[in-house]
Design a protein around this motif. Structure first.
Motif, PDB file in Angstrom:
ATOM      1  N   GLY A 162       0.825  -1.190   0.000  1.00 55.85           N
ATOM      2  CA  GLY A 162       0.000   0.000   0.000  1.00 55.85           C
ATOM      3  C   GLY A 162       0.866   1.248   0.000  1.00 55.85           C
ATOM      4  N   TRP A 163       0.303   2.337  -0.530  1.00 56.34           N
ATOM      5  CA  TRP A 163       1.007   3.611  -0.581  1.00 56.34           C
ATOM      6  C   TRP A 163       0.194   4.647   0.193  1.00 56.34           C
ATOM      7  CZ3 TRP A 163       2.201  -0.140  -3.857  1.00 56.34           C
ATOM      8  CH2 TRP A 163       3.533  -0.251  -4.300  1.00 56.34           C
ATOM      9  N   PRO A 164       0.787   5.264   1.217  1.00 58.56           N
ATOM     10  CA  PRO A 164       0.058   6.219   2.047  1.00 58.56           C
ATOM     11  C   PRO A 164       0.199   7.653   1.540  1.00 58.56           C
ATOM     12  CG  PRO A 164       2.167   5.727   3.059  1.00 58.56           C
ATOM     13  CD  PRO A 164       2.117   4.939   1.767  1.00 58.56           C
ATOM     14  N   LYS A 165      -0.784   8.463   1.897  1.00 56.90           N
ATOM     15  CA  LYS A 165      -0.691   9.909   1.694  1.00 56.90           C
ATOM     16  C   LYS A 165      -1.545  10.595   2.749  1.00 56.90           C
ATOM     17  CE  LYS A 165      -4.304  10.483  -1.931  1.00 56.90           C
ATOM     18  NZ  LYS A 165      -5.184  11.496  -1.334  1.00 56.90           N
ATOM     19  N   THR A 166      -1.213  11.839   3.030  1.00 59.33           N
ATOM     20  CA  THR A 166      -2.084  12.614   3.901  1.00 59.33           C
ATOM     21  C   THR A 166      -3.320  13.010   3.106  1.00 59.33           C
ATOM     22  OG1 THR A 166      -1.274  14.833   3.334  1.00 59.33           O
ATOM     23  CG2 THR A 166      -0.028  13.597   4.993  1.00 59.33           C
ATOM     24  N   SER A 167      -4.397  13.264   3.813  1.00 56.84           N
ATOM     25  CA  SER A 167      -5.575  13.803   3.127  1.00 56.84           C
ATOM     26  C   SER A 167      -5.398  15.290   2.875  1.00 56.84           C
ATOM     27  CB  SER A 167      -6.829  13.569   3.968  1.00 56.84           C
ATOM     28  OG  SER A 167      -6.811  14.384   5.133  1.00 56.84           O
ATOM     29  N   GLY A 168      -4.423  15.894   3.562  1.00 61.71           N
ATOM     30  CA  GLY A 168      -4.271  17.334   3.503  1.00 61.71           C
ATOM     31  C   GLY A 168      -5.193  18.031   4.482  1.00 61.71           C
ATOM     32  N   SER A 169      -6.066  17.253   5.094  1.00 57.65           N
ATOM     33  CA  SER A 169      -7.003  17.786   6.079  1.00 57.65           C
ATOM     34  C   SER A 169      -6.683  17.154   7.424  1.00 57.65           C
ATOM     35  CB  SER A 169      -8.441  17.492   5.644  1.00 57.65           C
ATOM     36  OG  SER A 169      -9.374  18.038   6.532  1.00 57.65           O
ATOM     37  N   CYS A 235      -7.500  14.045  -4.702  1.00 55.02           N
ATOM     38  CA  CYS A 235      -6.396  13.574  -5.546  1.00 55.02           C
ATOM     39  C   CYS A 235      -5.054  13.896  -4.888  1.00 55.02           C
ATOM     40  CB  CYS A 235      -6.484  14.252  -6.911  1.00 55.02           C
ATOM     41  SG  CYS A 235      -5.293  13.627  -8.122  1.00 55.02           S
ATOM     42  N   ALA A 236      -4.086  13.018  -5.112  1.00 57.37           N
ATOM     43  CA  ALA A 236      -2.721  13.304  -4.662  1.00 57.37           C
ATOM     44  C   ALA A 236      -2.278  14.644  -5.231  1.00 57.37           C
ATOM     45  CB  ALA A 236      -1.776  12.198  -5.118  1.00 57.37           C
ATOM     46  N   TYR A 237      -1.684  15.460  -4.385  1.00 52.23           N
ATOM     47  CA  TYR A 237      -1.156  16.793  -4.694  1.00 52.23           C
ATOM     48  C   TYR A 237      -2.216  17.882  -4.766  1.00 52.23           C
ATOM     49  CZ  TYR A 237       2.903  13.945  -5.704  1.00 52.23           C
ATOM     50  OH  TYR A 237       3.932  13.037  -5.585  1.00 52.23           O
ATOM     51  N   SER A 238      -3.473  17.532  -4.518  1.00 55.75           N
ATOM     52  CA  SER A 238      -4.498  18.577  -4.467  1.00 55.75           C
ATOM     53  C   SER A 238      -4.308  19.430  -3.215  1.00 55.75           C
ATOM     54  CB  SER A 238      -5.900  17.963  -4.438  1.00 55.75           C
ATOM     55  OG  SER A 238      -6.887  18.969  -4.216  1.00 55.75           O
ATOM     56  N   MET A 239      -4.543  20.728  -3.363  1.00 51.68           N
ATOM     57  CA  MET A 239      -4.606  21.603  -2.206  1.00 51.68           C
ATOM     58  C   MET A 239      -5.884  21.304  -1.429  1.00 51.68           C
ATOM     59  SD  MET A 239      -3.328  25.210  -3.899  1.00 51.68           S
ATOM     60  CE  MET A 239      -3.237  26.066  -2.319  1.00 51.68           C
ATOM     61  N   ARG A 240      -5.918  21.749  -0.183  1.00 51.48           N
ATOM     62  CA  ARG A 240      -7.104  21.621   0.645  1.00 51.48           C
ATOM     63  C   ARG A 240      -7.516  22.990   1.165  1.00 51.48           C
ATOM     64  NH1 ARG A 240      -8.681  16.467   1.939  1.00 51.48           N
ATOM     65  NH2 ARG A 240     -10.699  17.539   1.961  1.00 51.48           N
ATOM     66  N   HIS A 244      -4.487  26.964   6.388  1.00 52.48           N
ATOM     67  CA  HIS A 244      -3.244  27.105   5.638  1.00 52.48           C
ATOM     68  C   HIS A 244      -3.377  26.307   4.341  1.00 52.48           C
ATOM     69  CE1 HIS A 244      -0.555  28.185   9.354  1.00 52.48           C
ATOM     70  NE2 HIS A 244      -1.648  28.920   9.264  1.00 52.48           N
ATOM     71  N   PRO A 245      -2.596  26.632   3.307  1.00 48.90           N
ATOM     72  CA  PRO A 245      -2.684  25.920   2.027  1.00 48.90           C
ATOM     73  C   PRO A 245      -2.008  24.559   2.077  1.00 48.90           C
ATOM     74  CG  PRO A 245      -1.011  27.616   1.884  1.00 48.90           C
ATOM     75  CD  PRO A 245      -1.677  27.786   3.228  1.00 48.90           C
ATOM     76  N   THR A 246      -2.631  23.635   2.809  1.00 52.37           N
ATOM     77  CA  THR A 246      -2.086  22.287   2.931  1.00 52.37           C
ATOM     78  C   THR A 246      -2.405  21.478   1.678  1.00 52.37           C
ATOM     79  OG1 THR A 246      -4.080  21.620   4.112  1.00 52.37           O
ATOM     80  CG2 THR A 246      -2.170  22.275   5.438  1.00 52.37           C
ATOM     81  N   LEU A 266       2.745  15.342  10.312  1.00 46.60           N
ATOM     82  CA  LEU A 266       2.305  14.936   8.965  1.00 46.60           C
ATOM     83  C   LEU A 266       1.349  15.971   8.364  1.00 46.60           C
ATOM     84  CD1 LEU A 266       1.775  11.122   9.603  1.00 46.60           C
ATOM     85  CD2 LEU A 266       3.747  12.270   8.573  1.00 46.60           C
ATOM     86  N   VAL A 267       1.851  17.197   8.291  1.00 48.90           N
ATOM     87  CA  VAL A 267       1.112  18.295   7.668  1.00 48.90           C
ATOM     88  C   VAL A 267       2.081  19.020   6.743  1.00 48.90           C
ATOM     89  CG1 VAL A 267      -0.203  20.414   8.028  1.00 48.90           C
ATOM     90  CG2 VAL A 267      -0.365  18.559   9.696  1.00 48.90           C
ATOM     91  N   PHE A 268       1.704  19.149   5.474  1.00 45.54           N
ATOM     92  CA  PHE A 268       2.597  19.740   4.484  1.00 45.54           C
ATOM     93  C   PHE A 268       1.839  20.781   3.677  1.00 45.54           C
ATOM     94  CE2 PHE A 268       3.729  15.350   5.312  1.00 45.54           C
ATOM     95  CZ  PHE A 268       5.083  15.431   5.617  1.00 45.54           C
ATOM     96  N   ASP A 269       2.476  21.936   3.448  1.00 40.56           N
ATOM     97  CA  ASP A 269       1.835  22.971   2.646  1.00 40.56           C
ATOM     98  C   ASP A 269       2.433  22.988   1.246  1.00 40.56           C
ATOM     99  OD1 ASP A 269       4.262  24.343   2.770  1.00 40.56           O
ATOM    100  OD2 ASP A 269       3.555  25.818   4.229  1.00 40.56           O
ATOM    101  N   ILE A 270       2.017  23.957   0.442  1.00 40.85           N
ATOM    102  CA  ILE A 270       2.419  23.957  -0.966  1.00 40.85           C
ATOM    103  C   ILE A 270       3.933  24.075  -1.124  1.00 40.85           C
ATOM    104  CG2 ILE A 270       0.207  24.704  -1.913  1.00 40.85           C
ATOM    105  CD1 ILE A 270       1.163  27.563  -1.889  1.00 40.85           C
ATOM    106  N   ALA A 271       4.583  24.871  -0.275  1.00 35.75           N
ATOM    107  CA  ALA A 271       6.040  24.999  -0.381  1.00 35.75           C
ATOM    108  C   ALA A 271       6.730  23.694  -0.010  1.00 35.75           C
ATOM    109  CB  ALA A 271       6.524  26.143   0.515  1.00 35.75           C
TER     110      ALA A 271
END
Length: 298
Positions: A162-169, A235-240, A244-246, A266-271
């Protein structure tokens, strides 16, 4: 303001409009991000019927979901259809397949882009199983990371990756790629529920598969129902549309482990995401190509 993106002519407007008041991020900043992330994001959008979530007055204003691709779309933009389960009705969604398409969507303040597990024209064939881990406060992304590690242990025993990702939320998601032409949503949904129920049985203090929100306090809801023809996941890489622009950010399992132990936030913004991609490329790329057999669970 007219601009040209990869030979496509389009107009952008209100570039100074602040869409994220807490950080001062403007529409120009959103467009810049989607322009720069396009190379790794577009493969995850290809042939997907996209649902846009638009915030014309920024994240503190009203928003709306836009499934049907608007008639004012650029003349070059294609659409892809998503059928409705049990009905003949179909909806023409925007097909975001070029960098100019992402710029056009960003200019509409479509901050969030959500996609199904399938590609057109075979939208009845899911290409992956998604485990959507949704925390009920005071559970948080750290709790989700702990559950994700438990999920990984089960997948390992089944010989699945499996491959994990944050929801951005608030949560995390784990994708199990299948890429099998004979797959269907009944199987992927049943599999996700079975694994979630196993985790719930062993870790009842931590995991929940029932949808009753009143029961979610302090637990992580394993949302197996996302494995459905008409359901979408960010979607992966979508902003939320957070304060903040996570961003929904692909992770390594080592990072999930560090998040579970509180060693990594585990919180990442656009930069952050642009820097991560510059360093390591698309960590979510294997989801598009890895082929795995889904076991039948007795």
């Amino acid at each position: 303001m007219p601009v040209q993106i990869d030979g496509r002519d389009l107009s952008v407007s209100n570039l100074d409009k602040v869409l994220y008041p807490d950080t001062g991020t403007t529409k120009a900043g959103v467009i810049d991000y989607y322009t720069r992330i396009a190379a790794v994001m577009l493969p995850h959008l290809a042939q997907r019927p996209v649902t846009m979530v638009r915030f014309p007055d920024g994240v503190e204003g009203d928003s709306f979901f836009e499934k049907r691709c608007p008639s004012h779309r650029p003349e070059w933009m294609d659409t892809v259809q998503l059928g409705r389960e049990g009905r003949e009705k179909v909806v023409d969604h925007c097909h975001l397949q070029e960098r100019a398409d992402l710029v056009w969507a960003a200019n509409l303040a479509a901050l969030e882009l959500h996609t199904p597990m399938a590609r057109a024209p075979r939208t009845e064939v899911p290409l992956a199983v998604v485990f959507d881990l949704d925390p009920g406060p005071p559970a948080d992304v750290v709790t989700c990371a702990r559950v994700a590690m438990l999920l990984k242990s089960v997948l390992d025993q089944l010989g699945l990756h499996g491959w994990p990702k944050t929801s951005g939320s608030k949560g995390l998601q784990v994708y199990v790629p299948l890429n099998q032409p004979d797959m269907d949503y009944d199987r992927t949904r049943s599999f996700a529920l079975s694994i979630g129920s196993l985790l719930e049985k062993v870790h009842a203090d931590l995991v929940l598969t029932r949808m009753d929100k009143a029961e979610r306090t302090g637990k992580v809801f394993v949302d197996w129902s996302q494995n459905h023809l008409v359901k979408t996941t960010v979607c992966a890489y979508s902003m939320r549309a957070r304060r903040h622009p996570t961003v929904s950010t692909p992770l390594d399992w080592d990072e999930v482990s560090d998040g579970a132990d509180g060693r990594l936030e585990l919180v990442f913004d656009i930069a952050d995401v642009l820097a991560r991609v510059a360093e390591t490329g698309d960590r979510f790329a294997p989801v598009l190509s890895v082929e795995q057999e889904l076991p039948h669970l007795g």
